[in-house]
Motif scaffolding. Structure first.
Motif, PDB file in Angstrom:
ATOM      1  N   ILE A 172       0.727  -1.268   0.031  1.00  0.00           N
ATOM      2  CA  ILE A 172      -0.052   0.109  -0.098  1.00  0.00           C
ATOM      3  C   ILE A 172       0.967   1.384   0.245  1.00  0.00           C
ATOM      4  CG2 ILE A 172      -0.231   0.036   2.468  1.00  0.00           C
ATOM      5  CD1 ILE A 172      -3.102   1.304   0.036  1.00  0.00           C
ATOM      6  N   SER A 173       2.093   0.919   0.691  1.00  0.00           N
ATOM      7  CA  SER A 173       2.891   2.315   0.739  1.00  0.00           C
ATOM      8  C   SER A 173       3.188   2.940  -0.614  1.00  0.00           C
ATOM      9  CB  SER A 173       3.967   2.299   1.887  1.00  0.00           C
ATOM     10  OG  SER A 173       4.761   1.288   1.295  1.00  0.00           O
ATOM     11  N   ASP A 174       3.723   2.098  -1.440  1.00  0.00           N
ATOM     12  CA  ASP A 174       4.080   2.157  -3.005  1.00  0.00           C
ATOM     13  C   ASP A 174       2.839   2.888  -3.721  1.00  0.00           C
ATOM     14  OD1 ASP A 174       6.522   1.225  -2.746  1.00  0.00           O
ATOM     15  OD2 ASP A 174       5.819  -0.895  -2.935  1.00  0.00           O
ATOM     16  N   LEU A 175       1.794   2.362  -3.473  1.00  0.00           N
ATOM     17  CA  LEU A 175       0.461   3.059  -4.015  1.00  0.00           C
ATOM     18  C   LEU A 175       0.387   4.512  -3.496  1.00  0.00           C
ATOM     19  CD1 LEU A 175      -1.968   3.328  -5.784  1.00  0.00           C
ATOM     20  CD2 LEU A 175      -3.158   1.880  -4.326  1.00  0.00           C
ATOM     21  N   ILE A 194       0.514  -0.129 -11.377  1.00  0.00           N
ATOM     22  CA  ILE A 194       0.998   0.136  -9.841  1.00  0.00           C
ATOM     23  C   ILE A 194       1.024  -1.493  -9.501  1.00  0.00           C
ATOM     24  CG2 ILE A 194       0.601   0.832  -7.417  1.00  0.00           C
ATOM     25  CD1 ILE A 194       0.831   3.259  -9.542  1.00  0.00           C
ATOM     26  N   VAL A 195       2.359  -2.012  -9.597  1.00  0.00           N
ATOM     27  CA  VAL A 195       2.751  -3.387  -9.241  1.00  0.00           C
ATOM     28  C   VAL A 195       3.885  -3.488  -8.338  1.00  0.00           C
ATOM     29  CG1 VAL A 195       1.625  -4.203 -11.543  1.00  0.00           C
ATOM     30  CG2 VAL A 195       3.939  -3.389 -11.405  1.00  0.00           C
ATOM     31  N   GLY A 196       4.040  -4.697  -7.808  1.00  0.00           N
ATOM     32  CA  GLY A 196       5.043  -4.949  -6.944  1.00  0.00           C
ATOM     33  C   GLY A 196       6.447  -5.038  -7.656  1.00  0.00           C
ATOM     34  N   ALA A 197       7.577  -5.135  -6.702  1.00  0.00           N
ATOM     35  CA  ALA A 197       8.728  -5.424  -7.466  1.00  0.00           C
ATOM     36  C   ALA A 197       8.994  -6.789  -8.401  1.00  0.00           C
ATOM     37  CB  ALA A 197      10.095  -5.399  -6.375  1.00  0.00           C
ATOM     38  N   HIS A 198       8.191  -7.469  -8.012  1.00  0.00           N
ATOM     39  CA  HIS A 198       8.421  -8.900  -8.523  1.00  0.00           C
ATOM     40  C   HIS A 198       7.084  -9.580  -8.596  1.00  0.00           C
ATOM     41  CE1 HIS A 198      12.933  -8.531  -7.480  1.00  0.00           C
ATOM     42  NE2 HIS A 198      12.456  -8.305  -6.546  1.00  0.00           N
ATOM     43  N   VAL A 258       7.288  -3.074 -14.010  1.00  0.00           N
ATOM     44  CA  VAL A 258       7.441  -2.326 -12.903  1.00  0.00           C
ATOM     45  C   VAL A 258       8.275  -1.047 -13.038  1.00  0.00           C
ATOM     46  CG1 VAL A 258       9.552  -3.426 -11.898  1.00  0.00           C
ATOM     47  CG2 VAL A 258       8.087  -2.512 -10.411  1.00  0.00           C
ATOM     48  N   LYS A 259       9.228  -1.021 -14.135  1.00  0.00           N
ATOM     49  CA  LYS A 259      10.144   0.178 -14.349  1.00  0.00           C
ATOM     50  C   LYS A 259       9.256   1.307 -14.532  1.00  0.00           C
ATOM     51  CE  LYS A 259      12.354  -1.888 -17.817  1.00  0.00           C
ATOM     52  NZ  LYS A 259      11.953  -3.321 -17.867  1.00  0.00           N
ATOM     53  N   PRO A 260       8.074   1.802 -15.111  1.00  0.00           N
ATOM     54  CA  PRO A 260       7.510   3.036 -15.256  1.00  0.00           C
ATOM     55  C   PRO A 260       7.204   3.395 -13.758  1.00  0.00           C
ATOM     56  CG  PRO A 260       6.660   1.746 -16.859  1.00  0.00           C
ATOM     57  CD  PRO A 260       7.237   0.839 -16.000  1.00  0.00           C
ATOM     58  N   LEU A 261       6.580   2.702 -12.873  1.00  0.00           N
ATOM     59  CA  LEU A 261       6.227   3.069 -11.447  1.00  0.00           C
ATOM     60  C   LEU A 261       7.555   3.259 -10.679  1.00  0.00           C
ATOM     61  CD1 LEU A 261       4.513   3.466  -8.934  1.00  0.00           C
ATOM     62  CD2 LEU A 261       4.703   0.989  -8.585  1.00  0.00           C
ATOM     63  N   ALA A 262       8.460   2.409 -10.954  1.00  0.00           N
ATOM     64  CA  ALA A 262      10.077   3.044 -10.079  1.00  0.00           C
ATOM     65  C   ALA A 262      10.461   4.083 -10.675  1.00  0.00           C
ATOM     66  CB  ALA A 262      10.966   1.807 -10.358  1.00  0.00           C
ATOM     67  N   LYS A 263      10.264   4.377 -11.790  1.00  0.00           N
ATOM     68  CA  LYS A 263      10.815   5.854 -12.489  1.00  0.00           C
ATOM     69  C   LYS A 263       9.893   6.932 -11.814  1.00  0.00           C
ATOM     70  CE  LYS A 263      11.884   8.151 -16.818  1.00  0.00           C
ATOM     71  NZ  LYS A 263      10.626   8.855 -17.377  1.00  0.00           N
ATOM     72  N   MET A 268      12.542   1.807  -6.562  1.00  0.00           N
ATOM     73  CA  MET A 268      11.954   0.498  -6.714  1.00  0.00           C
ATOM     74  C   MET A 268      10.561   0.346  -5.661  1.00  0.00           C
ATOM     75  SD  MET A 268      12.175  -1.435  -9.359  1.00  0.00           S
ATOM     76  CE  MET A 268      12.136  -3.276  -9.149  1.00  0.00           C
ATOM     77  N   PRO A 269       9.515  -0.360  -5.991  1.00  0.00           N
ATOM     78  CA  PRO A 269       8.629  -0.712  -4.926  1.00  0.00           C
ATOM     79  C   PRO A 269       9.247  -1.821  -4.041  1.00  0.00           C
ATOM     80  CG  PRO A 269       7.750  -1.219  -7.137  1.00  0.00           C
ATOM     81  CD  PRO A 269       9.087  -0.692  -7.517  1.00  0.00           C
ATOM     82  N   LEU A 270       8.564  -1.747  -2.772  1.00  0.00           N
ATOM     83  CA  LEU A 270       9.197  -2.824  -1.959  1.00  0.00           C
ATOM     84  C   LEU A 270       9.015  -4.223  -2.516  1.00  0.00           C
ATOM     85  CD1 LEU A 270       7.166  -1.600   1.189  1.00  0.00           C
ATOM     86  CD2 LEU A 270       9.649  -0.831   0.427  1.00  0.00           C
TER      87      LEU A 270
END
Ligand code: NAP
Length: 279
Positions: A172-175, A194-198, A258-263, A268-270
């Motif tokens: 949730i914190s990444d969102l 909005i996705v996790g790292a893996h 996941v790259k667009p979210l990380a950018k 990186m998301p958790l």
């Protein structure tokens, strides 16, 4: 900023509200307990009075299954679309729509299609918009997470096709970080998964939940997809989350780049172990 937040009483809405208040934003909550039911807010005129003095609108209302009074068409399409038109009229600076992964050109369930309908209208309006499409979101208070936790407690795991479906749970914190970034980002008018790292297979995710609680991995019993669909037709009346459509969405996989979210959020998301440890 003055933020109008719909769905502020829900899992995602509550976390977004917490984050906004911590950053000294003012939050106007639009919830049923405050007298605002999306079933009654289906025209632009219903929304206009609520938008006075508002800088940003965030829409977090949604359902995962329909019932007699709660329909996808009204809650995901009609009411949000009216809200978005009202936002354009009132020159609202930014509108953030919490959509869902899969609400794209391949959408195939009423849930996804109704979300996409609203997303498409928002994207065509002359305002700064953000369409955030979360995968499975986990964190304190999440209903789907509670269901996975209950499932993970079973002595054996009865899973469709052995739980080989790929998912990409996001903390949730990444969102909420992504939502906060939307408030100030110079890049606007974007759709972001909005996705996790893996990504991880469902059966591994459930075993991870078990082992994080100090339990051993357990055996998986594979249930053929066709049989699961028959079971879901009956179980949906008791557990709406387990509906045939939701099983079809799960079977289709729930993963993205996941790259667009990380950018966008600058990191990186958790990863799942770190995210799970934060619960
Ligand atoms: N959680 C996830 O894993 C996930 C993943 C992808 C997308 N999403 C999307 O994210 C959004 C929020 O999900 P969530 O997990 O926070 O769901 P949630 O905990 O069930 O919250 C849903 C929110 O919608 C509100 N709502 C429902 N019917 C309403 C109505 N008729 N009028 C006004 N408000 C109404 C609820 O208010 P009440 O308190 O009055 O019921 C609640 O605030 C949804 O659109 C969902 O599709 C969630």
């Amino acid at each position: 900023m003055n933020v109008l937040l719909t769905g502020a009483s829900g899992f995602i809405g509550k976390h977004i509200k917490e984050k906004l208040l911590a950053k000294d934003h003012k939050v106007k909550e639009v919830t049923r307990s405050n007298g605002y039911d999306f079933n009654q807010m289906t025209t632009k005129e219903d929304w206009l009075p609520l938008l006075k003095g508002i800088d940003v609108v965030i829409n977090c209302v949604g359902i995962i299954a329909e019932n007699r009074s709660q329909k996808f068409k009204t809650l995901h399409s009609q009411s949000p679309i009216s809200l978005f038109y009202a936002c354009a009229d009132r020159n609202i600076n930014r509108v953030i729509q919490i959509s869902a992964l899969g609400a794209d050109e391949h959408a195939f369930t009423p849930y996804q299609i109704s979300k996409k309908e609203a997303d498409d209208v928002l994207k065509a309006l002359p305002l700064s918009w953000f369409v955030l499409r979360p995968s499975l979101v986990y964190g304190r208070g999440g209903k789907s997470m509670e269901m996975f936790q209950s499932l993970a407690r079973l002595p054996v795991l009865p899973l469709i096709d052995g739980g080989k479906q790929m998912i990409q749970p996001v903390h949730i914190s990444d969102l909420t970080n992504a939502v906060l970034t939307c408030l100030t980002s110079s890049e606007t008018n974007i759709t972001l998964d909005i996705v996790g790292a893996h990504s991880i297979a469902l059966k591994e995710w459930l075993q991870l939940i078990r082992t994080s609680k100090g339990k051993h991995c357990v055996a998986v019993i594979s249930i053929p997809f066709t049989i699961s669909m028959v079971i879901a037709h009956f179980v949906k009346f008791i557990v709406p989350l387990i509906s045939p459509d939701n099983l079809r969405m799960l079977q289709n996989g729930n993963i993205a780049d996941v790259k667009p979210l990380a950018k966008f959020i600058g990191r990186m998301p958790l990863d799942l172990k770190t995210g799970w440890a934060k619960l």
